[in-house]
Scaffold this motif. Structure first.
Motif, PDB file in Angstrom:
ATOM      1  N   TRP A  43       9.954  12.676  -5.680  1.00  0.00           N
ATOM      2  CA  TRP A  43      11.330  12.191  -5.732  1.00  0.00           C
ATOM      3  C   TRP A  43      12.218  13.310  -6.231  1.00  0.00           C
ATOM      4  O   TRP A  43      11.836  14.080  -7.104  1.00  0.00           O
ATOM      5  CB  TRP A  43      11.437  10.999  -6.679  1.00  0.00           C
ATOM      6  N   SER A  44      13.415  13.398  -5.685  1.00  0.00           N
ATOM      7  CA  SER A  44      14.428  14.300  -6.233  1.00  0.00           C
ATOM      8  C   SER A  44      15.785  13.613  -6.110  1.00  0.00           C
ATOM      9  O   SER A  44      15.989  12.773  -5.232  1.00  0.00           O
ATOM     10  CB  SER A  44      14.453  15.636  -5.484  1.00  0.00           C
ATOM     11  N   ALA A  45      16.696  13.989  -6.997  1.00  0.00           N
ATOM     12  CA  ALA A  45      18.046  13.413  -6.963  1.00  0.00           C
ATOM     13  C   ALA A  45      18.757  13.773  -5.658  1.00  0.00           C
ATOM     14  O   ALA A  45      19.558  13.005  -5.158  1.00  0.00           O
ATOM     15  CB  ALA A  45      18.852  13.893  -8.163  1.00  0.00           C
ATOM     16  N   ALA A  46      18.423  14.915  -5.087  1.00  0.00           N
ATOM     17  CA  ALA A  46      19.093  15.360  -3.858  1.00  0.00           C
ATOM     18  C   ALA A  46      18.549  14.661  -2.614  1.00  0.00           C
ATOM     19  O   ALA A  46      19.311  14.311  -1.718  1.00  0.00           O
ATOM     20  CB  ALA A  46      18.939  16.868  -3.700  1.00  0.00           C
ATOM     21  N   GLU A  47      17.227  14.430  -2.555  1.00  0.00           N
ATOM     22  CA  GLU A  47      16.618  13.927  -1.321  1.00  0.00           C
ATOM     23  C   GLU A  47      15.836  12.635  -1.467  1.00  0.00           C
ATOM     24  O   GLU A  47      15.216  12.179  -0.513  1.00  0.00           O
ATOM     25  CB  GLU A  47      15.730  15.010  -0.716  1.00  0.00           C
ATOM     26  N   GLY A  48      15.831  12.035  -2.646  1.00  0.00           N
ATOM     27  CA  GLY A  48      15.181  10.740  -2.823  1.00  0.00           C
ATOM     28  C   GLY A  48      13.667  10.798  -2.745  1.00  0.00           C
ATOM     29  O   GLY A  48      13.051  11.819  -3.050  1.00  0.00           O
ATOM     30  N   PHE A  49      13.070   9.685  -2.330  1.00  0.00           N
ATOM     31  CA  PHE A  49      11.618   9.568  -2.230  1.00  0.00           C
ATOM     32  C   PHE A  49      11.117  10.274  -0.979  1.00  0.00           C
ATOM     33  O   PHE A  49      11.665  10.107   0.111  1.00  0.00           O
ATOM     34  CB  PHE A  49      11.194   8.094  -2.197  1.00  0.00           C
ATOM     35  N   ASP A  50      10.063  11.046  -1.159  1.00  0.00           N
ATOM     36  CA  ASP A  50       9.399  11.757  -0.052  1.00  0.00           C
ATOM     37  C   ASP A  50      10.361  12.565   0.809  1.00  0.00           C
ATOM     38  O   ASP A  50      10.146  12.740   2.005  1.00  0.00           O
ATOM     39  CB  ASP A  50       8.601  10.782   0.824  1.00  0.00           C
ATOM     40  N   GLY A  51      11.447  13.048   0.215  1.00  0.00           N
ATOM     41  CA  GLY A  51      12.385  13.899   0.937  1.00  0.00           C
ATOM     42  C   GLY A  51      13.104  13.208   2.077  1.00  0.00           C
ATOM     43  O   GLY A  51      13.441  13.842   3.081  1.00  0.00           O
ATOM     44  N   SER A  84       0.833  -1.216   0.000  1.00  0.00           N
ATOM     45  CA  SER A  84       0.000   0.000   0.000  1.00  0.00           C
ATOM     46  C   SER A  84       0.861   1.258   0.000  1.00  0.00           C
ATOM     47  O   SER A  84       0.547   2.235  -0.683  1.00  0.00           O
ATOM     48  CB  SER A  84      -0.938   0.016   1.207  1.00  0.00           C
ATOM     49  N   GLN A  85       1.951   1.238   0.767  1.00  0.00           N
ATOM     50  CA  GLN A  85       2.867   2.383   0.780  1.00  0.00           C
ATOM     51  C   GLN A  85       3.481   2.596  -0.603  1.00  0.00           C
ATOM     52  O   GLN A  85       3.626   3.738  -1.059  1.00  0.00           O
ATOM     53  CB  GLN A  85       3.986   2.163   1.797  1.00  0.00           C
ATOM     54  N   ALA A  86       3.853   1.504  -1.270  1.00  0.00           N
ATOM     55  CA  ALA A  86       4.453   1.607  -2.601  1.00  0.00           C
ATOM     56  C   ALA A  86       3.457   2.202  -3.596  1.00  0.00           C
ATOM     57  O   ALA A  86       3.806   3.094  -4.374  1.00  0.00           O
ATOM     58  CB  ALA A  86       4.928   0.239  -3.084  1.00  0.00           C
ATOM     59  N   VAL A  87       2.225   1.734  -3.568  1.00  0.00           N
ATOM     60  CA  VAL A  87       1.203   2.253  -4.477  1.00  0.00           C
ATOM     61  C   VAL A  87       0.980   3.739  -4.209  1.00  0.00           C
ATOM     62  O   VAL A  87       0.942   4.556  -5.132  1.00  0.00           O
ATOM     63  CB  VAL A  87      -0.115   1.451  -4.347  1.00  0.00           C
ATOM     64  N   GLU A  88       0.845   4.102  -2.947  1.00  0.00           N
ATOM     65  CA  GLU A  88       0.653   5.506  -2.566  1.00  0.00           C
ATOM     66  C   GLU A  88       1.821   6.370  -3.042  1.00  0.00           C
ATOM     67  O   GLU A  88       1.630   7.453  -3.581  1.00  0.00           O
ATOM     68  CB  GLU A  88       0.499   5.613  -1.045  1.00  0.00           C
ATOM     69  N   LEU A  89       3.025   5.865  -2.846  1.00  0.00           N
ATOM     70  CA  LEU A  89       4.216   6.605  -3.251  1.00  0.00           C
ATOM     71  C   LEU A  89       4.268   6.786  -4.772  1.00  0.00           C
ATOM     72  O   LEU A  89       4.589   7.870  -5.264  1.00  0.00           O
ATOM     73  CB  LEU A  89       5.459   5.860  -2.765  1.00  0.00           C
ATOM     74  N   LEU A  90       3.925   5.743  -5.508  1.00  0.00           N
ATOM     75  CA  LEU A  90       3.937   5.839  -6.971  1.00  0.00           C
ATOM     76  C   LEU A  90       2.847   6.765  -7.489  1.00  0.00           C
ATOM     77  O   LEU A  90       3.020   7.434  -8.503  1.00  0.00           O
ATOM     78  CB  LEU A  90       3.804   4.448  -7.586  1.00  0.00           C
ATOM     79  N   GLU A  91       1.730   6.817  -6.794  1.00  0.00           N
ATOM     80  CA  GLU A  91       0.621   7.673  -7.229  1.00  0.00           C
ATOM     81  C   GLU A  91       0.808   9.130  -6.818  1.00  0.00           C
ATOM     82  O   GLU A  91       0.521  10.035  -7.587  1.00  0.00           O
ATOM     83  CB  GLU A  91      -0.698   7.153  -6.664  1.00  0.00           C
ATOM     84  N   ARG A  92       1.269   9.368  -5.590  1.00  0.00           N
ATOM     85  CA  ARG A  92       1.282  10.727  -5.075  1.00  0.00           C
ATOM     86  C   ARG A  92       2.607  11.206  -4.503  1.00  0.00           C
ATOM     87  O   ARG A  92       2.733  12.330  -4.076  1.00  0.00           O
ATOM     88  CB  ARG A  92       0.236  10.861  -3.970  1.00  0.00           C
ATOM     89  N   GLY A  93       3.582  10.326  -4.437  1.00  0.00           N
ATOM     90  CA  GLY A  93       4.849  10.681  -3.811  1.00  0.00           C
ATOM     91  C   GLY A  93       5.674  11.622  -4.670  1.00  0.00           C
ATOM     92  O   GLY A  93       5.328  11.946  -5.799  1.00  0.00           O
TER      93      GLY A  93
END
Length: 153
Positions: free
Chosen positions: A32-40, A21-30
């Motif tokens: 990402w940046s090269a500096a801070e990754g997923f969800d900062g 569920s976390q993965a789906v949520e992250l892919l839908e609304r999360g």
């Protein structure tokens, strides 16, 4: 993998509904940046400074490697050396798996290398030599034994 702390090409998991569920949520609304990754989550070195022993201990437990070897391996990847999430597939499977299973949920470990005890084996192709490329395909398919009975399902 020389770039990533985990390799999505050789990755096994026993699924957990909450992490899925976390993965789906992250892919839908999360984000990402090269500096801070997923969800900062932060730059690799800032994270590694604060939790390296904890994560390295889990990785070492599964792989039969020393803490020193695990830390050196992570620090030697592009993730560690370049202090960036901009490594091979850092915004895709390899970054997502590292973030969800190793950093956010403290579930991941590394597996030890097989020393011939398993009834199956894995061939992982890294770099530009992939079996689906025309030049490499013929040799790859010749190495594979035919399935039992000569047919696949």
């Amino acid at each position: 993998d020389h770039a990533s702390p985990v390799n999505g090409g050789l990755w096994l998991v026993r699924p957990r509904c909450d992490v899925f569920s976390q993965a789906v949520e992250l892919l839908e609304r999360g984000r990402w940046s090269a500096a801070e990754g997923f969800d900062g989550v932060g730059a690799p070195r800032s994270f590694l400074r604060s939790r390296m022993r904890e994560v390295a201990g889990r990785l070492a437990a599964g792989s039969d490697a020393s803490l020193f070897k695990v830390e050196g391996t992570i620090n030697g990847t592009h993730y560690g050396k370049l202090n960036s999430w901009d490594f091979v597939n850092g915004a895709l499977d390899q970054g997502l798996l590292w973030y969800l299973f190793y950093l956010k949920n403290d579930l991941g470990t590394w597996a030890r290398y097989d020393r011939g005890e398993l009834p199956w084996r894995v061939e992982h192709f890294w770099g530009v030599s992939k079996p689906w490329r025309a030049a490499a395909a013929r040799g790859y398919w010749k190495r594979l034994p035919p399935p039992e009975g000569g047919r696949t399902r």
